[in-house]
Enzyme design. Structure first.
Site, mmCIF file in Angstrom:
data_model
loop_
_atom_site.group_PDB
_atom_site.id
_atom_site.type_symbol
_atom_site.label_atom_id
_atom_site.label_comp_id
_atom_site.label_asym_id
_atom_site.label_seq_id
_atom_site.Cartn_x
_atom_site.Cartn_y
_atom_site.Cartn_z
ATOM 1 N N ASP A 216 -31.497 -19.565 -3.780
ATOM 2 C CA ASP A 216 -31.811 -19.674 -5.205
ATOM 3 C C ASP A 216 -30.519 -19.681 -6.016
ATOM 4 O O ASP A 216 -29.923 -18.632 -6.261
ATOM 5 C CB ASP A 216 -32.708 -18.503 -5.615
ATOM 6 C CG ASP A 216 -33.066 -18.534 -7.104
ATOM 7 O OD1 ASP A 216 -32.742 -19.537 -7.769
ATOM 8 O OD2 ASP A 216 -33.667 -17.558 -7.580
ATOM 9 N N GLU B 280 0.721 -14.136 -1.098
ATOM 10 C CA GLU B 280 1.198 -12.778 -0.850
ATOM 11 C C GLU B 280 0.203 -11.834 -1.518
ATOM 12 O O GLU B 280 0.222 -11.660 -2.730
ATOM 13 C CB GLU B 280 2.602 -12.584 -1.424
ATOM 14 C CG GLU B 280 3.645 -13.533 -0.852
ATOM 15 C CD GLU B 280 4.984 -13.422 -1.581
ATOM 16 O OE1 GLU B 280 5.299 -12.325 -2.094
ATOM 17 O OE2 GLU B 280 5.700 -14.439 -1.649
ATOM 18 N N GLU C 188 -1.556 -8.352 -2.401
ATOM 19 C CA GLU C 188 -1.328 -6.919 -2.540
ATOM 20 C C GLU C 188 -2.643 -6.200 -2.836
ATOM 21 O O GLU C 188 -3.552 -6.776 -3.448
ATOM 22 C CB GLU C 188 -0.328 -6.647 -3.661
ATOM 23 C CG GLU C 188 1.056 -7.237 -3.401
ATOM 24 C CD GLU C 188 1.985 -7.151 -4.583
ATOM 25 O OE1 GLU C 188 3.193 -7.364 -4.390
ATOM 26 O OE2 GLU C 188 1.512 -6.878 -5.709
ATOM 27 N N GLU D 211 4.067 -1.321 -0.436
ATOM 28 C CA GLU D 211 4.579 -1.883 -1.685
ATOM 29 C C GLU D 211 5.193 -0.787 -2.565
ATOM 30 O O GLU D 211 5.342 0.350 -2.157
ATOM 31 C CB GLU D 211 3.468 -2.635 -2.440
ATOM 32 C CG GLU D 211 3.490 -4.145 -2.237
ATOM 33 C CD GLU D 211 4.723 -4.792 -2.859
ATOM 34 O OE1 GLU D 211 5.357 -4.162 -3.731
ATOM 35 O OE2 GLU D 211 5.061 -5.921 -2.471
ATOM 36 N N GLU E 169 0.924 -4.626 1.185
ATOM 37 C CA GLU E 169 0.941 -6.090 1.208
ATOM 38 C C GLU E 169 0.896 -6.567 2.650
ATOM 39 O O GLU E 169 1.596 -6.025 3.515
ATOM 40 C CB GLU E 169 2.183 -6.642 0.515
ATOM 41 C CG GLU E 169 2.257 -8.175 0.517
ATOM 42 C CD GLU E 169 3.473 -8.707 -0.220
ATOM 43 O OE1 GLU E 169 4.120 -9.643 0.293
ATOM 44 O OE2 GLU E 169 3.774 -8.178 -1.316
ATOM 45 N N HIS F 30 1.039 -13.597 -5.355
ATOM 46 C CA HIS F 30 1.976 -14.695 -5.540
ATOM 47 C C HIS F 30 1.549 -15.887 -4.690
ATOM 48 O O HIS F 30 1.094 -15.723 -3.550
ATOM 49 C CB HIS F 30 3.390 -14.277 -5.154
ATOM 50 C CG HIS F 30 3.933 -13.159 -5.970
ATOM 51 N ND1 HIS F 30 5.198 -12.637 -5.766
ATOM 52 C CD2 HIS F 30 3.399 -12.458 -7.002
ATOM 53 C CE1 HIS F 30 5.404 -11.658 -6.644
ATOM 54 N NE2 HIS F 30 4.329 -11.522 -7.392
ATOM 55 N N ARG G 245 14.294 -12.920 -10.133
ATOM 56 C CA ARG G 245 12.864 -12.725 -9.936
ATOM 57 C C ARG G 245 12.091 -12.456 -11.220
ATOM 58 O O ARG G 245 10.891 -12.229 -11.171
ATOM 59 C CB ARG G 245 12.631 -11.545 -8.980
ATOM 60 C CG ARG G 245 13.053 -11.819 -7.549
ATOM 61 C CD ARG G 245 12.946 -10.576 -6.680
ATOM 62 N NE ARG G 245 13.292 -10.878 -5.296
ATOM 63 C CZ ARG G 245 12.411 -11.192 -4.352
ATOM 64 N NH1 ARG G 245 11.134 -11.252 -4.655
ATOM 65 N NH2 ARG G 245 12.799 -11.430 -3.121
ATOM 66 N N GLU H 274 7.328 -20.677 -5.916
ATOM 67 C CA GLU H 274 6.521 -19.456 -5.932
ATOM 68 C C GLU H 274 6.057 -19.154 -7.352
ATOM 69 O O GLU H 274 6.867 -18.905 -8.245
ATOM 70 C CB GLU H 274 7.343 -18.279 -5.396
ATOM 71 C CG GLU H 274 6.578 -16.961 -5.409
ATOM 72 C CD GLU H 274 7.435 -15.761 -5.045
ATOM 73 O OE1 GLU H 274 6.886 -14.646 -4.963
ATOM 74 O OE2 GLU H 274 8.658 -15.936 -4.859
ATOM 75 N N ARG I 283 4.272 -16.514 -9.666
ATOM 76 C CA ARG I 283 4.189 -15.071 -9.515
ATOM 77 C C ARG I 283 3.133 -14.396 -10.388
ATOM 78 O O ARG I 283 2.967 -13.173 -10.320
ATOM 79 C CB ARG I 283 5.568 -14.454 -9.791
ATOM 80 C CG ARG I 283 6.655 -14.990 -8.867
ATOM 81 C CD ARG I 283 8.038 -14.441 -9.172
ATOM 82 N NE ARG I 283 8.069 -12.994 -9.029
ATOM 83 C CZ ARG I 283 8.178 -12.158 -10.036
ATOM 84 N NH1 ARG I 283 8.274 -12.610 -11.283
ATOM 85 N NH2 ARG I 283 8.184 -10.854 -9.827
#
Length: 441
Positions: free
Chosen positions: A51, A129, A131, A186, A193, A242, A313, A330, A332
């Protein structure tokens, strides 16, 4: 590439008694219809109905009959379930009664964008990645945010009290065909992670859904609760997901250019520019909860500003040092509460838009953006992603690009649900307000 008969033979040989036909709703929640092994031929003939009107965001009650078409290559036996009367699963595509793919199935939306990339000669590879936090449960088995752990980044046992649980998760994931590349504790206490190898976008999205189910199931066996909530505790880093992305052509990573100062090709720069162009509108999908924006604040390693760099970063988009086949972009900002099918569909579509229109990204920002003044950021043209779900909804609903990728039905349903979520949040009186104001006024 499994055949129907191979599936039937495996079910008999492995003593599989229950089969879960899994699919994902538009909010990224895993759903399933369970059948016994006696119904496997019916399932393999695509005759299992459910359904659709009972799934929020799917269809209206007057058009509720939907069918689950198992993807045979996703057949897996859950290694943590009993060894007698085993439990297996398929990940399914949703179809309408007339035998057509349901256009608002998020897995189908990703398939369409992947098909567009293939027509351009590209294969899209993604590595996530993921976490998560491991918390205690109360006497009734309900989750808490309590932990006895005080471990930090890359700590090990016995300081890392979740090490054995994480090890068990990895062993079960490997039994299901995952190639685990790394795992670690982490930054925050009780935060972990586990990284698995990149694959094509559809397989990776399927793997993320399987990963989350496995992590939660194994945590429960250890008396813990695994949560992918982006920011479950104040004062510590939240959990991200990420997304590492590459484009391949004839098996060659076309993001690499050894002659470029950053080692990136023109295609890679166009791809980055496409994501940056559409970032504000895509944020609501990448960060879908009120709570998501408690993670996206300065001081906790999460990105806030729309910029890119190969050397630090702090921006939204980072170019990791690996080159050759490992050259990748990447992103983030996404968090693990999101729908991975829609995240990858939007990332790929935005990147392809950048390639098709030869968009150029701004200059890379190779210093810590959080240490810049507002004037410096303005001078460099660095904008911020939406600060809260309300701003994200407004960016999302007014952008023609996301409408073209996701379709009007999903856009409308997401806007409706997230507007309601924001309104409910606005109306709620929090503990912080009581502590801050009650004794003052």
């Amino acid at each position: 590439m499994y055949t129907k008969q191979q599936i039937i033979d495996m079910i008999e040989e492995e003593d599989v008694e229950f089969i879960r036909l899994q699919f994902t709703d538009i909010f990224g929640t895993l759903k399933n219809l369970a059948i016994t092994s006696s119904q496997i031929k019916k399932a393999l003939d695509n005759k299992c109905m459910f359904d659709g009107s009972s799934i929020e965001g799917f269809v209206r009650i007057e058009e509720s009959d939907m069918y689950l078409y198992p993807d045979l290559d996703t057949f897996e036996i859950f290694p943590w379930r009993p060894q007698q009367g085993k439990v297996a699963r398929f990940i399914c595509d949703v179809y309408t009664p007339d035998g057509k793919p349901y256009e608002n199935d998020s897995r189908y939306i990703l398939k369409k964008v992947v098909g567009e990339a293939k027509e351009m000669g590209y294969d899209f590879a993604v590595g996530p990645e993921c976490e998560f936090f491991l918390f205690h449960t109360d006497d009734d088995g309900n989750p808490t945010t309590t932990t006895h752990e005080r471990a930090g980044y890359f700590d090990l046992g016995p300081t890392d009290l979740g090490e054995n649980c994480r090890r068990d998760m990895i062993l079960n994931l490997e039994d299901m065909g995952f190639e685990i590349e790394a795992s670690h504790h982490e930054v925050a206490p009780a935060q972990h992670e586990i990284d698995f190898k990149y694959d094509d976008a559809l397989t990776t999205a399927d793997n993320i859904m399987t990963f989350k189910l496995t992590v939660k199931s194994i945590a429960k066996r250890h008396g813990l609760y695994a949560t992918f909530m982006p920011k479950p505790k104040h004062g510590v880093c939240g959990s991200g997901m990420h997304i590492n992305m590459s484009l391949f052509h004839d098996g060659v990573n076309i993001f690499e250019d050894t002659e470029d100062e950053n080692g990136l090709s023109e295609v890679a720069y166009h791809f980055i520019a496409g994501i940056m162009k559409h970032m504000k509108a895509m944020t609501m999908v990448f960060n879908p909860l009120v709570n998501s924006y408690k993670r996206l604040v300065p001081g906790y390693e999460a990105p806030v500003y729309i910029a890119w760099s190969a050397k630090n970063r702090s921006p939204l988009i980072r170019i990791p040092a690996s080159r050759g086949e490992g050259t990748r972009v990447e992103l983030r900002s996404p968090d693990p509460a999101t729908n991975p099918y829609l995240v990858m569909a939007l990332c790929l579509a935005a990147g392809l838009d950048g390639i098709k229109n030869k968009l150029e990204p701004p200059k890379s920002v190779d210093r810590n953006i959080f240490e810049m003044t507002a004037e410096e950021r303005t001078e460099l043209g660095i904008e911020a992603i939406p600060e809260n779900l309300y701003e994200a909804v407004n960016e999302f609903k007014n952008d023609d690009f996301v409408h073209s990728v996701l379709g009007e039905h999903i856009v409308n349903k997401l806007v409706e649900a997230k507007t309601r979520e924001w309104q409910e949040y606005r109306e709620r009186v929090t503990e912080w307000e009581i502590e801050e104001y009650l004794h003052k006024f």
